[in-house]
Write a protein that holds these residues in place. Sequence first.
Motif, short mmCIF file in Angstrom:
data_model
loop_
_atom_site.label_atom_id
_atom_site.label_comp_id
_atom_site.label_asym_id
_atom_site.label_seq_id
_atom_site.Cartn_x
_atom_site.Cartn_y
_atom_site.Cartn_z
N ASN A 129 0.84 -1.20 0.00
CA ASN A 129 0.00 0.00 0.00
C ASN A 129 0.88 1.24 0.00
OD1 ASN A 129 -2.23 1.65 0.14
ND2 ASN A 129 -3.25 0.40 1.69
N LEU A 130 1.55 1.46 -1.13
CA LEU A 130 2.53 2.55 -1.24
C LEU A 130 2.36 3.27 -2.58
CD1 LEU A 130 5.15 4.05 -0.31
CD2 LEU A 130 6.45 2.20 -1.40
N ASN A 131 2.34 4.59 -2.51
CA ASN A 131 2.24 5.42 -3.69
C ASN A 131 3.40 6.41 -3.68
OD1 ASN A 131 1.12 6.51 -6.04
ND2 ASN A 131 -0.08 8.02 -4.90
N ILE A 132 3.94 6.74 -4.84
CA ILE A 132 5.07 7.65 -4.93
C ILE A 132 4.72 8.79 -5.88
CG2 ILE A 132 7.48 7.92 -5.63
CD1 ILE A 132 7.91 5.01 -4.84
N LEU A 133 4.94 10.03 -5.41
CA LEU A 133 4.59 11.21 -6.18
C LEU A 133 5.75 12.21 -6.20
CD1 LEU A 133 1.01 11.95 -4.76
CD2 LEU A 133 1.56 10.75 -6.88
N THR A 134 5.79 13.00 -7.25
CA THR A 134 6.65 14.17 -7.22
C THR A 134 5.95 15.26 -6.41
OG1 THR A 134 5.67 15.20 -9.19
CG2 THR A 134 7.47 13.63 -9.56
N MET A 135 6.68 16.29 -6.05
CA MET A 135 6.07 17.38 -5.30
C MET A 135 4.98 18.07 -6.13
SD MET A 135 5.91 18.95 -2.43
CE MET A 135 7.40 18.50 -1.55
N ASP A 136 5.23 18.26 -7.40
CA ASP A 136 4.21 18.89 -8.27
C ASP A 136 2.96 18.04 -8.36
OD1 ASP A 136 5.75 21.11 -8.76
OD2 ASP A 136 6.57 20.35 -10.66
N GLU A 137 3.13 16.72 -8.46
CA GLU A 137 1.98 15.82 -8.53
C GLU A 137 1.16 15.88 -7.25
OE1 GLU A 137 3.69 12.32 -11.51
OE2 GLU A 137 4.03 12.20 -9.33
N LEU A 138 1.85 15.92 -6.12
CA LEU A 138 1.15 15.98 -4.84
C LEU A 138 0.35 17.28 -4.72
CD1 LEU A 138 0.50 14.85 -2.05
CD2 LEU A 138 2.62 15.87 -1.21
N LYS A 139 0.96 18.40 -5.11
CA LYS A 139 0.27 19.68 -4.99
C LYS A 139 -0.94 19.73 -5.92
CE LYS A 139 4.26 22.37 -3.46
NZ LYS A 139 5.25 23.43 -3.78
N ARG A 140 -0.80 19.16 -7.10
CA ARG A 140 -1.94 19.15 -8.03
C ARG A 140 -3.07 18.26 -7.53
NH1 ARG A 140 2.05 18.79 -12.17
NH2 ARG A 140 1.59 16.57 -12.41
N SER A 141 -2.72 17.19 -6.83
CA SER A 141 -3.74 16.25 -6.36
C SER A 141 -4.61 16.84 -5.26
CB SER A 141 -3.08 14.98 -5.85
OG SER A 141 -2.48 15.19 -4.57
N LYS A 142 -4.04 17.80 -4.50
CA LYS A 142 -4.74 18.40 -3.36
C LYS A 142 -5.16 17.36 -2.33
CE LYS A 142 -6.31 22.42 -6.00
NZ LYS A 142 -7.46 23.27 -6.39
N HIS A 143 -4.44 16.25 -2.31
CA HIS A 143 -4.74 15.19 -1.35
C HIS A 143 -4.24 15.59 0.04
CE1 HIS A 143 -5.88 11.11 -0.33
NE2 HIS A 143 -4.74 10.96 0.32
N LEU A 144 -5.03 15.29 1.06
CA LEU A 144 -4.67 15.62 2.44
C LEU A 144 -4.45 14.34 3.25
CD1 LEU A 144 -7.16 18.56 3.17
CD2 LEU A 144 -4.77 18.68 2.39
N PHE A 145 -3.62 14.46 4.29
CA PHE A 145 -3.17 13.29 5.03
C PHE A 145 -3.50 13.42 6.52
CE2 PHE A 145 -0.72 13.64 1.21
CZ PHE A 145 -0.65 12.34 0.74
N ASP A 146 -3.60 12.25 7.14
CA ASP A 146 -3.82 12.20 8.59
C ASP A 146 -2.54 12.49 9.36
OD1 ASP A 146 -6.71 11.10 8.76
OD2 ASP A 146 -5.73 9.70 7.38
N ALA A 147 -1.41 12.14 8.77
CA ALA A 147 -0.11 12.36 9.42
C ALA A 147 0.95 12.53 8.36
CB ALA A 147 0.25 11.20 10.35
N VAL A 148 1.97 13.32 8.69
CA VAL A 148 3.15 13.50 7.85
C VAL A 148 4.37 13.09 8.65
CG1 VAL A 148 4.61 15.16 6.62
CG2 VAL A 148 2.12 15.36 6.48
N PHE A 149 5.26 12.32 8.03
CA PHE A 149 6.52 11.93 8.65
C PHE A 149 7.67 12.50 7.83
CE2 PHE A 149 3.74 9.03 10.71
CZ PHE A 149 4.39 8.54 11.84
N SER A 150 8.61 13.12 8.52
CA SER A 150 9.80 13.65 7.87
C SER A 150 10.99 13.40 8.79
CB SER A 150 9.64 15.15 7.60
OG SER A 150 10.84 15.70 7.09
N PHE A 151 11.96 12.63 8.32
CA PHE A 151 13.13 12.32 9.13
C PHE A 151 14.39 12.62 8.31
CE2 PHE A 151 16.51 9.70 10.84
CZ PHE A 151 16.37 9.88 12.22
N SER A 152 15.25 13.46 8.87
CA SER A 152 16.50 13.84 8.22
C SER A 152 16.25 14.29 6.80
CB SER A 152 17.50 12.67 8.22
OG SER A 152 18.75 13.08 7.72
N SER A 153 15.33 15.25 6.66
CA SER A 153 14.96 15.70 5.33
C SER A 153 15.00 17.22 5.20
CB SER A 153 13.56 15.18 4.97
OG SER A 153 13.16 15.63 3.71
#
Length: 285
Positions: A129-153
């Motif tokens: 259950n994994l999807n991979i997007l570019t930043m532009d694709e994500l912004k265009r999708s306007k999809h929202l998330f329950d949680a965001v994880f960012s580690f050493s980024s």
Amino acid sequence: GSRIILHDEHLFRDDRAPHVANIPVGLRDYVTINTKPSEWDVKGIIKWTEHASARAEFVGPEVYPHSARQHYQLLAKYHHLVSGKNVLVAGSVSPWLESILLSFGAKVTTVDYNPPKITNNKLLNETVNLNILTMDELKRSKHLFDAVFSFSSIEHDGLGRYGDPINPKGDIAAMFEFYSFLKYDAQAFLFLGIPTTDSDHLIYNHHRLYGPCRFKRLVWDLGLFEVIDVFGSNDDEANITKEEALDDKYVFNGDEQAWAHQPIFALKKKIVDDSHVKHINDLIG
């Protein structure tokens, strides 16, 4: 103030080294790194998810020896925020964090300015259950998330090292992006792992290190998140309280060589009005 180091032979002698160091040893057979986007093998993701289900600590990168344990600890406490939920991983060289989240039942999306390519795409759709997007694709999708994880980024954001646009406020802009990617919900969380040291440093174009000043600007001054919890990056910090963790003794220690000291902060999204959002937009330009 910030210290700028323009040349460091150890950091720049091999452009591949920083990328490879972020891949757990056993996962390297399934991840190909070169000047192009990395390639992820679905079989490796499945195997690593099985290891994560057994809570194996070697799932995390060797340069961050406590990273898997940190995430197991925080997910044991906040599993209700990820199990069956839509979760975003922001910035990823190898799928170790994705594997951990998948083992907790998350529906994972990875976004990166230089996103990895997936081998065995059919197998991915059928089994992971994994999807991979570019930043532009994500912004265009306007999809929202329950949680965001960012580690050493985000310490790299805006420095151009990973193919992102040059922006001195890149980490500040990333925090606003994380905020905008989260659902408009009082239970939406950002789990942020960043390197913290005794003073602020910019080691160009490698990374930023967060001392009291830049951390304050990144987390407190934006007014977008509330610090709820923190998970330390070594044994001495494993069970400290939020108040203790935010004390200089725990968070702001080490020097510019201590980039592997990466506490994970559990940040709860604040509900702010449109005027505040406009103010942040103006701030980051």
